[in-house]
Scaffold this motif. Structure first.
Motif, PDB file in Angstrom:
ATOM      1  N   ALA A 133       0.686  -1.370   0.200  1.00 55.10           N
ATOM      2  CA  ALA A 133      -0.251   0.072  -0.051  1.00 55.10           C
ATOM      3  C   ALA A 133       0.867   1.142   0.305  1.00 55.10           C
ATOM      4  CB  ALA A 133      -0.986   0.309   1.365  1.00 55.10           C
ATOM      5  N   MET A 134       1.935   1.175   0.815  1.00 58.79           N
ATOM      6  CA  MET A 134       2.577   2.346   0.410  1.00 58.79           C
ATOM      7  C   MET A 134       3.290   2.559  -0.385  1.00 58.79           C
ATOM      8  SD  MET A 134       4.551   2.821   4.482  1.00 58.79           S
ATOM      9  CE  MET A 134       5.406   0.926   5.033  1.00 58.79           C
ATOM     10  N   LEU A 141      -4.730  -1.219  -0.528  1.00 59.09           N
ATOM     11  CA  LEU A 141      -5.327   0.038  -0.686  1.00 59.09           C
ATOM     12  C   LEU A 141      -7.037  -0.265  -0.073  1.00 59.09           C
ATOM     13  CD1 LEU A 141      -4.271   2.946  -1.696  1.00 59.09           C
ATOM     14  CD2 LEU A 141      -3.442   2.660   0.301  1.00 59.09           C
ATOM     15  N   TYR A 142      -7.357  -1.241  -0.639  1.00 57.65           N
ATOM     16  CA  TYR A 142      -8.705  -2.000  -0.864  1.00 57.65           C
ATOM     17  C   TYR A 142      -8.856  -2.819   0.416  1.00 57.65           C
ATOM     18  CZ  TYR A 142     -13.747  -3.515  -1.530  1.00 57.65           C
ATOM     19  OH  TYR A 142     -14.659  -3.653  -1.611  1.00 57.65           O
ATOM     20  N   THR A 169     -10.447   6.264  -0.252  1.00 57.24           N
ATOM     21  CA  THR A 169      -9.840   7.535  -1.257  1.00 57.24           C
ATOM     22  C   THR A 169      -8.737   7.147  -1.742  1.00 57.24           C
ATOM     23  OG1 THR A 169     -11.925   8.659   0.234  1.00 57.24           O
ATOM     24  CG2 THR A 169     -10.099   9.924  -1.374  1.00 57.24           C
ATOM     25  N   ARG A 170      -8.521   6.433  -1.538  1.00 53.11           N
ATOM     26  CA  ARG A 170      -6.642   6.847  -1.846  1.00 53.11           C
ATOM     27  C   ARG A 170      -6.774   5.783  -2.741  1.00 53.11           C
ATOM     28  NH1 ARG A 170      -0.605   4.608   1.231  1.00 53.11           N
ATOM     29  NH2 ARG A 170       0.088   6.124  -1.041  1.00 53.11           N
ATOM     30  N   ALA A 171      -7.010   4.775  -2.837  1.00 51.11           N
ATOM     31  CA  ALA A 171      -7.302   4.121  -3.853  1.00 51.11           C
ATOM     32  C   ALA A 171      -8.069   4.256  -5.202  1.00 51.11           C
ATOM     33  CB  ALA A 171      -8.465   2.354  -3.347  1.00 51.11           C
ATOM     34  N   ILE A 177     -11.961   0.367  -9.329  1.00 53.25           N
ATOM     35  CA  ILE A 177     -13.318   0.739  -9.417  1.00 53.25           C
ATOM     36  C   ILE A 177     -13.593   0.092  -7.768  1.00 53.25           C
ATOM     37  CG2 ILE A 177     -15.302  -0.050 -10.607  1.00 53.25           C
ATOM     38  CD1 ILE A 177     -13.264  -0.641 -12.944  1.00 53.25           C
ATOM     39  N   ASP A 178     -13.535  -0.730  -7.556  1.00 49.93           N
ATOM     40  CA  ASP A 178     -13.845  -1.556  -5.839  1.00 49.93           C
ATOM     41  C   ASP A 178     -13.839  -0.619  -4.722  1.00 49.93           C
ATOM     42  OD1 ASP A 178     -15.198  -3.677  -7.405  1.00 49.93           O
ATOM     43  OD2 ASP A 178     -13.358  -4.983  -6.804  1.00 49.93           O
ATOM     44  N   SER A 179     -12.812   0.185  -5.142  1.00 45.71           N
ATOM     45  CA  SER A 179     -12.541   0.935  -4.018  1.00 45.71           C
ATOM     46  C   SER A 179     -13.351   2.446  -3.591  1.00 45.71           C
ATOM     47  CB  SER A 179     -11.249   1.333  -3.649  1.00 45.71           C
ATOM     48  OG  SER A 179      -9.926   1.016  -3.681  1.00 45.71           O
TER      49      SER A 179
END
Length: 362
Positions: A133-134, A141-142, A169-171, A177-179
């Motif tokens: 994620a970083m 992220l999701y 939000t970040r993803a 799309i899922d995020s």
């Protein structure tokens, strides 16, 4: 009739073996190691299956050594790690850890998901997903957002809804799309964020449009007559969506079997538990959406359908997708307007499905 296409790495391997059989030097025999490593690193990102890479390793001692260089391992894509649960072993785990050490973000995410959900090594799994994620890995992220929404691996009191919204939000800004869909539901329902129905609906429509665009791209890869008519129909629906950005359209219905890609690790997790390789604890269930594969880490962790009570979902995004793809026709007590999601009666988290299309609306 279209000729089958082979991956460049596999073709290279087959050519090497052919040349050996006629006692000629392999075509890359005279190339310096650095150049061979550079070529392999460029091809490794497009590997379509683990077999492509394994065949290169088995070609000769030199390619085996060079293909395991850090630069090559760091470029391998998600499909290179699409191992079947029946083939999971200590050597597979060591290979993934070697790719993680080489800086491969996909390997961090894949091994993190497998450790967290399948092997129940929560701490190391979270650490690997956080590392991915970083490095702006959207699926990682999701996944961390879903863990925060559910309090996975801990108790229901350890949920952090605001952290989940921030991760979504970040993803979503990275195009996931899922995020984007999950963030739309959060804003629409005021779940972990200040309620904003208009913005939530806009994000949901945008998620639908992006998903439809992916399906159109998949259809255009084939030139059959049936796909040409399908493409015309899909393009018309996408144009209609753009003109009605404030309404919900059941965009996943009638796609003729086409769907957006699912992460290989999600298929791995579902097959891991359904094949019996992994065992769910007493009272634990898998997310009912076929493209997810996440298991519960404690009883009653996921939301369930309050109409039939037979299915459960790790997120509202999975609920919405599964409703359109199959559950709409299977739900035993479907009514035109019903509450279909609840969080086991705790906290009153619910969403209303209306209009007969399965979309979650205000």
């Amino acid at each position: 009739m279209r000729r089958p296409q082979h991956h460049p790495l596999r073709c290279c391997m087959q050519k090497n073996r052919t040349d050996k059989n006629i006692h000629h030097h392999p075509p890359m025999g005279g190339l310096p190691d650095d150049l061979v490593i550079f070529i392999l690193s460029k091809l490794s990102s497009s590997v379509t299956s683990p077999l492509d890479f394994i065949n290169v390793l088995l070609t000769c001692k030199r390619l085996n050594r060079l293909a395991l260089d850090r630069l090559v391992l760091s470029k391998l894509g998600a499909r290179a790690f699409a191992v079947k649960p029946k083939n999971w072993s200590d050597s597979t785990d060591r290979f993934l850890r070697r790719c993680v050490t080489a800086g491969n973000v996909e390997a961090c995410y894949t091994l993190g998901m497998i450790r967290f959900y399948c092997l129940q090594k929560r701490k190391s799994g979270l650490s690997l997903m956080a590392k991915a994620a970083m490095n702006s890995h959207a699926p990682a992220l999701y996944s961390l957002a879903v863990i925060q929404f559910n309090g996975s691996g801990t108790s229901k009191n350890d949920k952090d809804l605001r952290a989940g919204v921030a991760l979504c939000t970040r993803a979503s800004l990275l195009g996931h799309i899922d995020s984007l869909r999950e963030l739309g539901y959060c804003l629409q329902d005021g779940y972990g964020a200040r309620k904003n129905v208009a913005e939530g609906r806009r994000l949901l429509v945008e998620a639908h449009a992006r998903e439809l665009a992916l399906v159109i791209r998949e259809v255009t890869r084939s030139t059959t007559p049936s796909n040409s008519s399908m493409l015309t129909w899909l393009t018309r629906r996408l144009r209609n969506l753009a003109c009605h950005s404030g309404s919900f359209l059941p965009l996943l219905e009638g796609y003729g079997g086409y769907s957006v890609a699912v992460q290989p690790v999600n298929w791995f997790m579902r097959e891991w538990f359904e094949s019996g390789r992994g065992r769910l604890g007493e009272g634990l269930r898998l997310c009912a959406h076929v493209g997810c594969g996440r298991p519960e880490t404690r009883p009653h962790e996921f939301r369930r359908c309050s109409v039939c009570g037979k299915v459960n979902y790790c997120s509202r995004g999975c609920q919405a997708l599964d409703w359109k793809l199959r559950h709409k026709t299977e739900c035993s007590e479907f009514l035109p307007w019903v509450v279909v999601i609840e969080n086991d009666g705790v906290g009153g988290v619910a969403a209303v499905v209306g209009g007969g299309n399965g979309d979650v609306v205000a």
